[in-house]
Design a protein around this motif. Structure first.
Motif, mmCIF file in Angstrom:
data_model
loop_
_atom_site.group_PDB
_atom_site.id
_atom_site.type_symbol
_atom_site.label_atom_id
_atom_site.label_comp_id
_atom_site.label_asym_id
_atom_site.label_seq_id
_atom_site.Cartn_x
_atom_site.Cartn_y
_atom_site.Cartn_z
ATOM 1 N N ALA A 11 0.816 -1.212 0.000
ATOM 2 C CA ALA A 11 0.000 0.000 0.000
ATOM 3 C C ALA A 11 0.849 1.260 0.000
ATOM 4 C CB ALA A 11 -0.926 -0.011 1.216
ATOM 5 N N VAL A 12 1.953 1.235 0.719
ATOM 6 C CA VAL A 12 2.835 2.398 0.793
ATOM 7 C C VAL A 12 3.644 2.569 -0.488
ATOM 8 C CG1 VAL A 12 4.814 3.396 2.001
ATOM 9 C CG2 VAL A 12 2.972 2.306 3.305
ATOM 10 N N ALA A 13 4.116 1.459 -1.050
ATOM 11 C CA ALA A 13 5.064 1.520 -2.162
ATOM 12 C C ALA A 13 4.419 1.624 -3.536
ATOM 13 C CB ALA A 13 5.983 0.292 -2.125
ATOM 14 N N ALA A 14 3.192 1.118 -3.703
ATOM 15 C CA ALA A 14 2.578 1.077 -5.031
ATOM 16 C C ALA A 14 2.475 2.436 -5.714
ATOM 17 C CB ALA A 14 1.205 0.405 -4.961
ATOM 18 N N PRO A 15 2.047 3.507 -5.014
ATOM 19 C CA PRO A 15 2.013 4.806 -5.693
ATOM 20 C C PRO A 15 3.388 5.275 -6.148
ATOM 21 C CG PRO A 15 0.726 4.864 -3.672
ATOM 22 C CD PRO A 15 1.501 3.594 -3.652
ATOM 23 N N MET A 16 4.427 4.890 -5.403
ATOM 24 C CA MET A 16 5.784 5.285 -5.795
ATOM 25 C C MET A 16 6.187 4.615 -7.101
ATOM 26 S SD MET A 16 7.656 5.100 -2.073
ATOM 27 C CE MET A 16 6.873 5.826 -0.620
ATOM 28 N N SER A 17 5.914 3.310 -7.219
ATOM 29 C CA SER A 17 6.240 2.628 -8.477
ATOM 30 C C SER A 17 5.367 3.151 -9.605
ATOM 31 C CB SER A 17 6.091 1.114 -8.328
ATOM 32 O OG SER A 17 4.771 0.760 -7.969
ATOM 33 N N GLY A 18 4.095 3.514 -9.275
ATOM 34 C CA GLY A 18 3.229 4.107 -10.297
ATOM 35 C C GLY A 18 3.759 5.440 -10.784
ATOM 36 N N ARG A 19 4.244 6.258 -9.862
ATOM 37 C CA ARG A 19 4.814 7.550 -10.250
ATOM 38 C C ARG A 19 6.070 7.355 -11.097
ATOM 39 N NH1 ARG A 19 5.134 13.153 -7.027
ATOM 40 N NH2 ARG A 19 2.932 12.826 -7.428
ATOM 41 N N LEU A 20 6.896 6.394 -10.719
ATOM 42 C CA LEU A 20 8.099 6.102 -11.516
ATOM 43 C C LEU A 20 7.709 5.675 -12.928
ATOM 44 C CD1 LEU A 20 10.274 4.163 -8.909
ATOM 45 C CD2 LEU A 20 10.722 6.448 -9.828
ATOM 46 N N ALA A 21 6.647 4.856 -13.052
ATOM 47 C CA ALA A 21 6.193 4.427 -14.374
ATOM 48 C C ALA A 21 5.692 5.599 -15.194
ATOM 49 C CB ALA A 21 5.101 3.370 -14.234
ATOM 50 N N ASP A 22 4.998 6.550 -14.552
ATOM 51 C CA ASP A 22 4.536 7.742 -15.261
ATOM 52 C C ASP A 22 5.715 8.602 -15.734
ATOM 53 O OD1 ASP A 22 1.756 7.334 -15.120
ATOM 54 O OD2 ASP A 22 1.652 8.159 -13.094
ATOM 55 N N ARG A 23 6.735 8.690 -14.909
ATOM 56 C CA ARG A 23 7.868 9.574 -15.204
ATOM 57 C C ARG A 23 8.836 8.969 -16.219
ATOM 58 N NH1 ARG A 23 8.770 13.309 -10.951
ATOM 59 N NH2 ARG A 23 6.716 14.140 -10.388
ATOM 60 N N PHE A 24 9.100 7.652 -16.088
ATOM 61 C CA PHE A 24 10.160 7.045 -16.895
ATOM 62 C C PHE A 24 9.667 5.976 -17.869
ATOM 63 C CE2 PHE A 24 12.063 8.271 -12.778
ATOM 64 C CZ PHE A 24 12.944 9.237 -13.243
ATOM 65 N N GLY A 25 8.397 5.612 -17.783
ATOM 66 C CA GLY A 25 7.859 4.574 -18.658
ATOM 67 C C GLY A 25 7.828 3.223 -17.956
ATOM 68 N N GLN A 26 6.775 2.464 -18.217
ATOM 69 C CA GLN A 26 6.609 1.171 -17.554
ATOM 70 C C GLN A 26 7.753 0.211 -17.862
ATOM 71 O OE1 GLN A 26 2.755 -0.570 -18.278
ATOM 72 N NE2 GLN A 26 1.635 1.270 -17.618
ATOM 73 N N GLY A 27 8.240 0.236 -19.100
ATOM 74 C CA GLY A 27 9.278 -0.708 -19.503
ATOM 75 C C GLY A 27 10.541 -0.607 -18.670
ATOM 76 N N ARG A 28 10.896 0.593 -18.235
ATOM 77 C CA ARG A 28 12.124 0.793 -17.468
ATOM 78 C C ARG A 28 11.943 0.510 -15.984
ATOM 79 N NH1 ARG A 28 14.431 6.599 -18.880
ATOM 80 N NH2 ARG A 28 16.058 5.855 -17.446
ATOM 81 N N VAL A 29 10.689 0.463 -15.525
ATOM 82 C CA VAL A 29 10.429 0.340 -14.094
ATOM 83 C C VAL A 29 10.051 -1.090 -13.687
ATOM 84 C CG1 VAL A 29 8.830 1.060 -12.257
ATOM 85 C CG2 VAL A 29 9.786 2.759 -13.835
ATOM 86 N N ILE A 30 9.266 -1.768 -14.514
ATOM 87 C CA ILE A 30 8.702 -3.057 -14.112
ATOM 88 C C ILE A 30 9.770 -4.117 -13.871
ATOM 89 C CG2 ILE A 30 7.272 -4.990 -14.872
ATOM 90 C CD1 ILE A 30 5.494 -2.985 -16.332
ATOM 91 N N ALA A 31 10.701 -4.281 -14.812
ATOM 92 C CA ALA A 31 11.643 -5.413 -14.751
ATOM 93 C C ALA A 31 12.492 -5.437 -13.480
ATOM 94 C CB ALA A 31 12.519 -5.429 -16.003
ATOM 95 N N PRO A 32 13.197 -4.359 -13.122
ATOM 96 C CA PRO A 32 14.038 -4.438 -11.918
ATOM 97 C C PRO A 32 13.246 -4.666 -10.640
ATOM 98 C CG PRO A 32 13.969 -2.182 -12.772
ATOM 99 C CD PRO A 32 13.362 -3.050 -13.806
ATOM 100 N N ILE A 33 12.056 -4.077 -10.535
ATOM 101 C CA ILE A 33 11.248 -4.266 -9.332
ATOM 102 C C ILE A 33 10.737 -5.707 -9.254
ATOM 103 C CG2 ILE A 33 9.168 -3.560 -8.114
ATOM 104 C CD1 ILE A 33 9.555 -0.769 -9.169
#
Length: 400
Positions: free
Chosen positions: A61-83
């Motif tokens: 619950a705490v972390a999901a908005p952070m990963s969502g913001r990262l996806a908005d800023r840098f694109g899903q492709g760059r964020v999903i794999a390492p996480i």
């Protein structure tokens, strides 16, 4: 596909991201039950099992908005794999610790990392649909279809993880969940063509949660999550009390099955009433439908009651995400969707914790009272604050 669903997948890449999202999303219905089954089997303690599941959901619950913001800023492709890779390592550690003689706090630490690195795949898939069909009537059908996909996960996931954990060994269900998460996430990350375009942030709101309507939806989603989390744990205990722990997943599948059926029907209709009206009516129906489960002590009757109670889940979630899409700026769309998932995850954490302790103290049937109270709390908040959900007139009846 027929009716409003016809032609939904005609856009290039739509089928691929839906399939990847489905596989990557399976663990959302398997992790909580899998963790509860693993720890309760090894320690015979539902309170500890529920608490570890709660910690994991709280961290999500705490972390999901952070990963969502990262996806908005840098694109899903760059964020999903390492996480996703980090999440796989954390879940592996949790399974190893559950069978060790190490102190109990290590389970909580591992559960926290598992939750913190869990991705809101559903939010990311919905953001892709919004990029394809935003502003058109097809988005309603797309969100309805996604709700059905969620419920397919919740129909099959708990049953699968329960059978694997009880018939094979307590670890197998979580191993399968890990494989689904990693493979689906990596395939979704590789599909760059359909990811929402990265946009410069043009709002001064800072975060979608500061939008009053989104804050209200998050509060309602918190209560909904408390229902889901408590029902998951209490139902495992209910089945255990009746000597059929192996059937817990099938009881939970009944709950999700009702939602899946209603989701298909709900998405196929062209609605003339507003999103706001649909939302509050679905909430009210959900709360009333949950009441009978407190008074049933026969497993097959419980399965039928849970199927009927689940009928209002999909309409509630479909309208909730549709309202979110309408109220959030495009540059913050994934984060906005993630806040709803975050609130649900936080509620699941609360529900798992409360359900575990109430079950240990009063038994499963009495503990269901918490789930019903959470449902009525959602209705009170949703109806009381419904004025915050008024939207501008939409171009099509299916969007209002």
């Amino acid at each position: 596909m027929v009716g409003p669903y016809k032609g939904l997948f005609e856009r290039p890449g739509a089928k691929a991201f839906v399939l990847a999202g489905f596989i990557g999303r399976m663990p959302m219905s398997m992790l909580g039950v899998g963790i509860i089954l693993l720890i309760s089997t090894l320690s015979d303690n539902f309170a500890t099992a529920g608490a570890v599941a709660a910690v994991s959901n709280l961290a999500f619950a705490v972390a999901a908005p952070m990963s969502g913001r990262l996806a908005d800023r840098f694109g899903q492709g760059r964020v999903i794999a390492p996480i996703a890779v980090l999440n796989a390592l954390a879940l592996t550690a949790l399974m190893l610790l559950a069978g060790s003689e190490l102190p109990e706090w290590t389970l909580y630490a591992a559960g926290l990392v598992v939750g913190a690195t869990s991705l809101s795949i559903g939010s990311m898939v919905r953001a892709r649909w919004s990029a394809l069909y935003g502003g058109s009537g097809r988005l309603h059908a797309a969100f309805a279809f996604e709700s059905v996909v969620d419920e397919v996960c919740f129909v099959t996931g708990p049953a699968l993880v329960t059978v694997l954990a009880t018939a094979v060994n307590p670890y197998t269900g979580l191993i399968v969940a890990l494989a689904c998460m990693l493979s689906g996430s990596l395939v979704l990350a590789s599909q760059r063509a359909t990811q929402p375009p990265v946009q410069a942030v043009r709002t001064t709101s800072g975060s979608p949660i500061l939008i009053p309507g989104i804050a209200l939806l998050a509060c309602v989603s918190l209560a909904l999550g408390a229902i889901f989390g408590s029902v998951d744990l209490i139902t495992v205990a209910f089945a255990d009390e009746h000597g059929i722990k192996w059937a817990a997943g099938f009881l939970l599948a009944s709950f999700a099955g009702g939602s899946m059926v209603s989701g298909l029907w709900f998405g196929s209709r062209i609605w003339r009433i507003s999103l706001r009206a649909r939302f509050v009516r679905a909430l009210a129906l959900f709360s009333v439908g949950l009441v009978p489960i407190m008074f049933i002590d026969v497993p097959w009757l419980m399965a039928a009651a849970m199927f009927l109670a689940g009928f209002a889940i999909s309409p509630t979630l479909i309208t909730c995400f549709s309202l979110t899409e309408r109220m959030v700026p495009p540059s913050l769309l994934t984060e906005g969707m993630a806040w709803i998932s975050t609130a649900i995850g936080l509620g699941v954490a609360l529900g798992s914790w409360a359900g575990g302790h109430l079950t240990e103290t009063y038994g499963a049937s009495s503990a269901y009272g918490f789930s019903v109270c959470a449902a009525f709390a959602a209705v009170i908040v949703g109806i009381g604050g419904s004025g915050l959900l008024r939207l501008p007139a939409a171009p099509s009846p299916s969007e209002t």
